[in-house]
Design a protein around this motif. Structure first.
Motif, PDB file in Angstrom:
ATOM      1  N   SER A 104      -8.184   6.006 -23.592  1.00  0.00           N
ATOM      2  CA  SER A 104      -7.624   5.876 -23.385  1.00  0.00           C
ATOM      3  C   SER A 104      -6.871   5.562 -24.895  1.00  0.00           C
ATOM      4  O   SER A 104      -7.550   4.845 -25.705  1.00  0.00           O
ATOM      5  N   ASP A 105      -5.340   5.789 -25.841  1.00  0.00           N
ATOM      6  CA  ASP A 105      -5.485   5.441 -26.606  1.00  0.00           C
ATOM      7  C   ASP A 105      -5.592   4.844 -27.405  1.00  0.00           C
ATOM      8  O   ASP A 105      -5.542   3.331 -26.735  1.00  0.00           O
ATOM      9  N   SER A 131      15.518  -1.375 -27.787  1.00  0.00           N
ATOM     10  CA  SER A 131      14.779  -2.001 -26.814  1.00  0.00           C
ATOM     11  C   SER A 131      15.504  -2.967 -25.323  1.00  0.00           C
ATOM     12  O   SER A 131      14.329  -3.400 -24.818  1.00  0.00           O
ATOM     13  N   PHE A 186      16.137   3.029 -23.579  1.00  0.00           N
ATOM     14  CA  PHE A 186      15.398   3.412 -22.663  1.00  0.00           C
ATOM     15  C   PHE A 186      14.888   4.764 -21.675  1.00  0.00           C
ATOM     16  O   PHE A 186      14.153   5.632 -22.107  1.00  0.00           O
ATOM     17  N   SER A 195      13.672   7.174 -24.649  1.00  0.00           N
ATOM     18  CA  SER A 195      11.873   6.605 -24.376  1.00  0.00           C
ATOM     19  C   SER A 195      11.512   7.535 -23.321  1.00  0.00           C
ATOM     20  O   SER A 195      10.284   8.020 -23.647  1.00  0.00           O
ATOM     21  N   VAL A 196      11.711   7.505 -22.369  1.00  0.00           N
ATOM     22  CA  VAL A 196      11.474   8.624 -21.090  1.00  0.00           C
ATOM     23  C   VAL A 196      12.029   9.651 -21.142  1.00  0.00           C
ATOM     24  O   VAL A 196      10.852  10.484 -20.831  1.00  0.00           O
ATOM     25  N   GLU A 219       8.789  10.779 -23.866  1.00  0.00           N
ATOM     26  CA  GLU A 219       8.056  10.627 -23.378  1.00  0.00           C
ATOM     27  C   GLU A 219       7.302  11.547 -22.132  1.00  0.00           C
ATOM     28  O   GLU A 219       6.642  11.986 -22.218  1.00  0.00           O
ATOM     29  N   ASP A 220       8.335  12.238 -21.179  1.00  0.00           N
ATOM     30  CA  ASP A 220       8.550  12.707 -20.047  1.00  0.00           C
ATOM     31  C   ASP A 220       9.503  13.648 -19.104  1.00  0.00           C
ATOM     32  O   ASP A 220      10.646  12.393 -19.343  1.00  0.00           O
ATOM     33  N   ALA A 260      10.044  15.300 -17.200  1.00  0.00           N
ATOM     34  CA  ALA A 260      10.223  15.487 -15.652  1.00  0.00           C
ATOM     35  C   ALA A 260      10.813  14.302 -15.084  1.00  0.00           C
ATOM     36  O   ALA A 260      11.252  14.074 -14.075  1.00  0.00           O
ATOM     37  N   ALA A 261      10.412  13.007 -15.388  1.00  0.00           N
ATOM     38  CA  ALA A 261      10.272  12.081 -15.232  1.00  0.00           C
ATOM     39  C   ALA A 261      11.267  11.566 -15.426  1.00  0.00           C
ATOM     40  O   ALA A 261      12.539  10.817 -14.316  1.00  0.00           O
TER      41      ALA A 261
END
Lengths: 520, 372
Positions: free
Chosen positions: B13-14, B220, B226, B229-230, B233-234, B236-237
């Protein structure tokens, strides 16, 4: 004669022992089952035999000679063929071209000669295959045939099949078994990896059962009951069978009427005039082999794709033109097939992932996040659904498949959905988690929610759904109460044959299958 | 035949530690390479590095100058943070900066003879709107036609620069300016008030610090942060959760455009005081380095913008004291970005030493052999 023998094979990975002193022996012409749950170490063992992974300890004998397989190419040279669960075929090439790619140079030279060989082999083993067809036009079952024929062309002595039936309709499974029997009669050994006990009992001569990386037992499947085998697979402390009462439900909550839809994505399956409803207080199961329009249908229900409003209704309210957000307000909960990368953001914490779909209730106030409540919500999911994790700040990707799935399902259920849509709810999930998830679904149903389950796992659908149907090539079969649909009938539906037939003739055959539902 | 191989191995993991250590490592490597460079130019490396990085901050004047450069950099960087968090690769802060300066400067020139306290806010707001408009073009192209924002924003940077050149060579040229490509000097009422007498540092540093605080709170503490950020990050989500990608794309680009535009107009109404072809000094590009060096975190970005501001001053200092070219600034910025990207590899990979095995069967495809 022993074809292959493994002695004291041990393979360690950082943090876990995948195989510990595993012994396995397969004779010539024997069909040998390797059974075990997800994570029992089956795949690692296969990879060791095929030379993909090197064991840390132990010895391998090939036809009574000690040997070290240097890699897949070496394995193929010896006569070991392997059909992986996920095929490695190029969709834009023809069958013959795909096979040519894996052959030694000399054999692949003349494509015409190769086509002839492919036709001959496929005919001989009863697997129809046209070498000139492009792979993307083939069904999953046909693609699997390409993989098998590819192995057979190379004079195979041991054929390894990794969960070959999970992508097939019951009828396709029968054809495959015929081929395998023919192969074994000719002296080819077959190693058959599965967790479907009824299939193993129908096909295999011997079985080795793995649990937690160790051999937990051997048996002759034909002479052993499924319960006995299951016990060896899961250990003593897990309940085996689940028996849920069927429900009839009340008013339709989700109604889909004459839904035809063609997505902009050229690889998507167009939906053809689909109509059905899901009642409050019932579970409707949709069976089908992946890629037959399930994803497109679910996207239209979840709101990730939109169409003419009246095609999809929640409690008589037309919603098909609404966004996912608005549909969630109306009571939709959704558990997508992809856990990481859709159902949950891999790099974000469980708390943030709780907010992902829970953002509408009291977790936010006028656009500001209530961190305390988000934390409490995440902890509640973890506790109630028995999610094993380092804590609510752990990244979603650090959880095992089963635990993440419990978390995602818990997140949706705790928001009290009126309609819960689940895609493959227990795919790749260990048995304990699978049972917990099914219990939770049944409980939610009994509280009056409408639940739609899409799954490739027929046993599971028989176990939990009150009514069942199948989808094939974008068309939906008739919908009928689960205990009136035989497994044969469902298989025909999955293959696209919707003609009314022997619906009532041999209802009993569904019985024993429903019983082992817990194992898949 | 037993050589030790140094290889890169993927981490399970990172590494969090490494993601904070990487900028520090990159700065160190930049300093070492800079020292070697100075040495090869016949300078005493320690003296030269001292001149470049320490001498500029030896007095109050130096610190106020640092603040003067931090202000526009920080404004642009905070806007870019928002975009980059959403993985919208807006390279166009430079163009948005220039258009903000050009638009604000134009209004200021129109209001040259008007007196009143309302004049300056008007100029600033108009400048921010111009920057926003420039970003809106990229947002429109992206959301409507799916045009890649990297390409469109880079192209828009050049268009903005050419509009500025057209302005100062043409309609906005000072009629009494001896034909230099410059506008007239702005009036007292369209100039940002300075914080200390006799120093150039003006109140735009407050704008910048305020923007940093607001963006931090947004990212934040709020749902929209939020969602951004989503989405980054992703995707599809984000779609699954029902976050509106188009709306978020517009939001981050417009906010970034407004902040960069404000930086531009603050530069024109502040230290520059008129329109010239050189109102930017590449602040919009430098801000990109700042965002990555600061790990997209507000505190990190404030520190990084100070460091990058220092490279501008160091370049000038090196030119004056060591008679070295001012382009050293760009060189140091480039080295910093280069080393940062290289060190970031260690976030998800680690270096391992492996004894070479006798049979070369280890076909671990993920290993990148660094040395045989």
């Amino acid at each position: 004669m022993k074809r292959i023998e493994l002695k004291e094979i041990t393979k360690r990975y950082p943090g876990c022992v995948a195989n510990q002193s595993v012994e396995l022996s397969v004779s010539a012409g024997e069909i040998h089952a390797l059974l075990g749950e997800n994570g029992a170490g089956k795949s690692t063992l296969m990879k060791i035999i095929y030379g993909v992974v090197k064991p840390d300890e132990g010895e391998m004998l090939w036809e009574n000679q000690s040997i070290e397989v240097k890699g897949p190419a070496h394995a193929r040279e010896l006569g070991i063929g392997m059909v992986f669960q996920h095929f490695s075929l190029f969709e834009t090439l023809t069958v013959a071209e795909n096979i040519a790619l894996s052959l030694p140079k000399a054999e692949a030279k003349s494509l015409d000669a190769l086509k002839k060989r492919i036709s001959d082999v496929s005919k001989r083993y009863g697997m129809q295959l046209d070498p000139n067809r492009y792979v993307h036009t083939l069904s999953i079952g046909e693609q699997q045939r390409v993989e098998i024929v590819r192995c057979l062309l190379q004079d195979v002595k041991l054929l390894i099949l990794d969960e070959p039936t999970s992508v097939l309709t019951p009828q396709e499974v029968e054809t495959l078994f015929k081929t395998l029997h023919q192969l074994s009669d000719e002296g080819c050994s077959i190693l058959f990896i599965s967790h479907k006990l009824d299939e193993v009992r129908a096909l295999c001569d011997n079985a080795t059962i793995l649990r937690g990386g160790k051999v937990s037992g051997h048996c002759i499947p034909k002479d052993t009951t499924t319960d006995e085998i299951a016990r060896l697979m899961v250990g003593d402390d897990t309940p085996l069978s689940e028996d849920y009462k069927k429900a009839t439900g009340g008013e339709p909550y989700l109604t889909i009427t004459n839904l035809s839809y063609k997505s902009e994505d050229p690889f998507a399956t167009p939906l053809k005039d689909i109509s059905f409803d899901v009642k409050a207080g019932e579970i409707l199961g949709i069976a089908g082999v992946a890629g037959n329009g399930q994803e497109e249908l679910l996207n239209l229900i979840s709101g990730e794709e939109t169409t003419t409003a009246s095609c999809v209704k929640f409690a008589k309210k037309a919603v098909a033109n609404l966004t996912p957000e608005k549909r969630r307000i109306l009571g939709l909960g959704f558990v997508p097939e992809e856990r990481l990368g859709r159902g949950a953001v891999p790099d974000m914490s469980l708390e943030e992932n709780a907010l992902l779909t829970g953002y509408q209730g009291e977790l936010t106030n006028k656009g500001w996040i209530n961190t305390t409540k988000v934390k409490a919500f995440a902890k509640q999911i973890i506790e109630q659904f028995n999610v094993k994790t380092a804590g609510s700040l752990a990244q979603a990707k650090s959880l095992s498949g089963g635990n993440l799935q419990k978390y995602i399902i818990g997140r949706e259920i705790l928001q009290n959905p009126k309609l819960l849509v689940c895609s493959h709810p227990t795919w790749g999930v260990d048995i304990g988690a699978a049972i917990l998830i099914r219990h939770a679904l049944i409980e939610l149903r009994d509280q009056g929610a409408a639940i739609l389950v899409v799954s490739e796992d027929i046993d599971e659908l028989y176990a939990i759904s009150d009514r069942v149907c199948a989808i094939c090539d974008g068309e939906l079969s008739p919908v009928a109460p689960t205990n009136e649909v035989t497994i044969n009938q469902l298989g025909k539906w999955m293959a696209g044959d919707f003609s009314p037939s022997d619906t009532h003739s041999d209802t009993a055959s569904a019985g024993p299958l429903a019983n082992v539902g817990g194992l898949s | 035949m037993m050589f030790n191989r140094i290889a890169l191995e993927k981490r399970s993991s990172d590494s969090k530690t490494m993601s904070y250590l990487s900028p520090v490592l990159a700065i160190l490597l930049t300093l070492i390479s800079g020292g070697l460079l100075f040495a090869s130019l016949g300078q005493d490396p320690f003296h030269a590095l001292h001149t470049f990085f320490v001498a500029p901050l030896s007095d109050l004047y130096g610190w106020t100058e640092l603040g003067t450069k931090v202000a526009p950099l920080l404004l642009c960087a905070m806007g870019l943070t928002l975009c980059f968090r959403a993985k919208i690769w807006n390279i166009g802060a430079e163009g948005q900066f220039i258009l903000g300066g050009l638009g604000g400067g134009y209004i200021a020139l129109e209001l040259l003879d008007v007196e009143g306290l309302w004049v300056l806010p008007c100029v600033l707001i108009f400048g921010a709107l111009c920057g926003m408009f420039w970003a809106a073009l990229a947002a429109l192209l992206k959301t409507r036609f799916g045009a890649n924002e990297i390409l469109t924003t880079i192209m828009l940077n050049y268009i903005a620069l050419n509009w500025l050149l057209y302005g100062v060579h043409g309609p906005l040229k000072d009629p009494e300016g001896f034909n230099f490509p410059e506008s007239a000097m702005l009036s007292e009422f369209t100039t940002l008030p300075v914080i200390f007498d006799d120093y150039r540092l003006n109140i735009s540093i407050y704008f910048a610090l305020f923007a940093a605080a607001v963006i931090w709170a947004l990212m934040s503490k709020t749902l929209i942060g939020f969602q951004i950020s989503v989405m980054g990050e992703d995707k599809a989500a984000a779609r699954f959760a029902g976050f509106k990608e188009t709306r978020l794309t517009w939001f981050v680009l417009l906010t970034c455009g407004a902040l960069a535009g404000l930086a531009g107009v603050s530069e024109v109404t502040g230290p520059v005081g008129q329109l010239t072809p050189y109102i930017s000094s590449g602040y919009g590009y430098t801000a990109i380095i700042i965002v990555f060096l600061g790990r997209m975190h507000p505190v990190g970005i404030v520190l990084a913008s100070m460091l990058l501001a220092l490279t501008y001053m160091g370049g000038e200092m090196a030119q004056m004291d060591l008679s070295l070219p001012k382009s050293l600034t760009g060189l140091f910025q480039g080295m910093l970005l280069f080393y940062l990207l290289a060190c970031d590899l260690l976030i998800s990979y680690r270096i391992v030493r492996k004894p070479a095995s006798k049979n070369h069967s280890q076909s671990a495809t993920q290993n990148i052999n660094a040395q045989a």
